[in-house]
Design a protein around this motif. Sequence first.
Motif, PDB file in Angstrom:
ATOM      1  N   GLU A  56       9.045 -44.678  21.385  1.00 14.19           N
ATOM      2  CA  GLU A  56       9.793 -45.911  21.602  1.00 14.19           C
ATOM      3  C   GLU A  56      10.762 -45.772  22.780  1.00 14.19           C
ATOM      4  O   GLU A  56      10.949 -46.707  23.569  1.00 14.19           O
ATOM      5  CB  GLU A  56      10.558 -46.280  20.341  1.00 14.19           C
ATOM      6  N   LYS A  57      11.364 -44.598  22.924  1.00 15.77           N
ATOM      7  CA  LYS A  57      12.326 -44.375  24.005  1.00 15.77           C
ATOM      8  C   LYS A  57      11.605 -44.239  25.326  1.00 15.77           C
ATOM      9  O   LYS A  57      12.029 -44.554  26.370  1.00 15.77           O
ATOM     10  CB  LYS A  57      13.154 -43.142  23.731  1.00 15.77           C
ATOM     11  N   TRP A  90       9.892 -39.519  13.641  1.00 21.28           N
ATOM     12  CA  TRP A  90      10.630 -38.979  14.785  1.00 21.28           C
ATOM     13  C   TRP A  90       9.796 -39.075  16.063  1.00 21.28           C
ATOM     14  O   TRP A  90      10.328 -39.358  17.127  1.00 21.28           O
ATOM     15  CB  TRP A  90      11.035 -37.536  14.534  1.00 21.28           C
ATOM     16  N   ASP A  91       8.489 -38.823  15.931  1.00 24.20           N
ATOM     17  CA  ASP A  91       7.626 -38.938  17.107  1.00 24.20           C
ATOM     18  C   ASP A  91       7.514 -40.392  17.559  1.00 24.20           C
ATOM     19  O   ASP A  91       7.453 -40.665  18.762  1.00 24.20           O
ATOM     20  CB  ASP A  91       6.244 -38.370  16.801  1.00 24.20           C
ATOM     21  N   PRO A 145      10.356 -51.960  16.546  1.00 27.03           N
ATOM     22  CA  PRO A 145      11.118 -50.711  16.409  1.00 27.03           C
ATOM     23  C   PRO A 145      10.313 -49.685  15.587  1.00 27.03           C
ATOM     24  O   PRO A 145       9.403 -50.044  14.840  1.00 27.03           O
ATOM     25  CB  PRO A 145      12.393 -51.126  15.688  1.00 27.03           C
ATOM     26  N   ALA A 146      10.669 -48.418  15.752  1.00 23.26           N
ATOM     27  CA  ALA A 146       9.929 -47.335  15.105  1.00 23.26           C
ATOM     28  C   ALA A 146       9.885 -47.486  13.591  1.00 23.26           C
ATOM     29  O   ALA A 146       8.848 -47.261  12.960  1.00 23.26           O
ATOM     30  CB  ALA A 146      10.536 -45.994  15.486  1.00 23.26           C
TER      31      ALA A 146
END
Length: 138
Positions: free
Chosen positions: A137-138, A131-132, A65-66
């Motif tokens: 990740e998405k 955020w980037d 995860p980020a």
Amino acid sequence: MRLSISISGLSLVYLSILAGSGLGYSFGQYKSDFSDSIPFLMLGIGIDDMFVICNSVDQTSLSQPASQRIKNAMYHAGPSITITSLTNALAFLAGSGSSIVAVRSFCIHCALSICMLYTAVLTIFLPMLYWDTIRVEK
């Protein structure tokens, strides 16, 4: 694509120079002829810090995860950017003991700008990179 991260990083360098110079002026220091080279010094230091962080994020696994990717990246990049920023700021603080007023003013402005840049990288650039990383990740 990290174009927005790059532009924000360059903007942070500029804002750090303004903040460091503003603090220097409030401490009674003036702008010397040497001060024209401060943006080039700060660009080198700031871009290096940001590159080290981004490279560390890129070396983490995309399956994580980020938040974990950022944590792992800062575990590796954090000490190196802290040490380089600290040694650069201390070197300029040592130069602020000069008896030449222009050199003293230049060194104080540089030391303050480096401290502002380090703070900006950790408090503004890192959340933007997070955020980037979420976007990737998405």
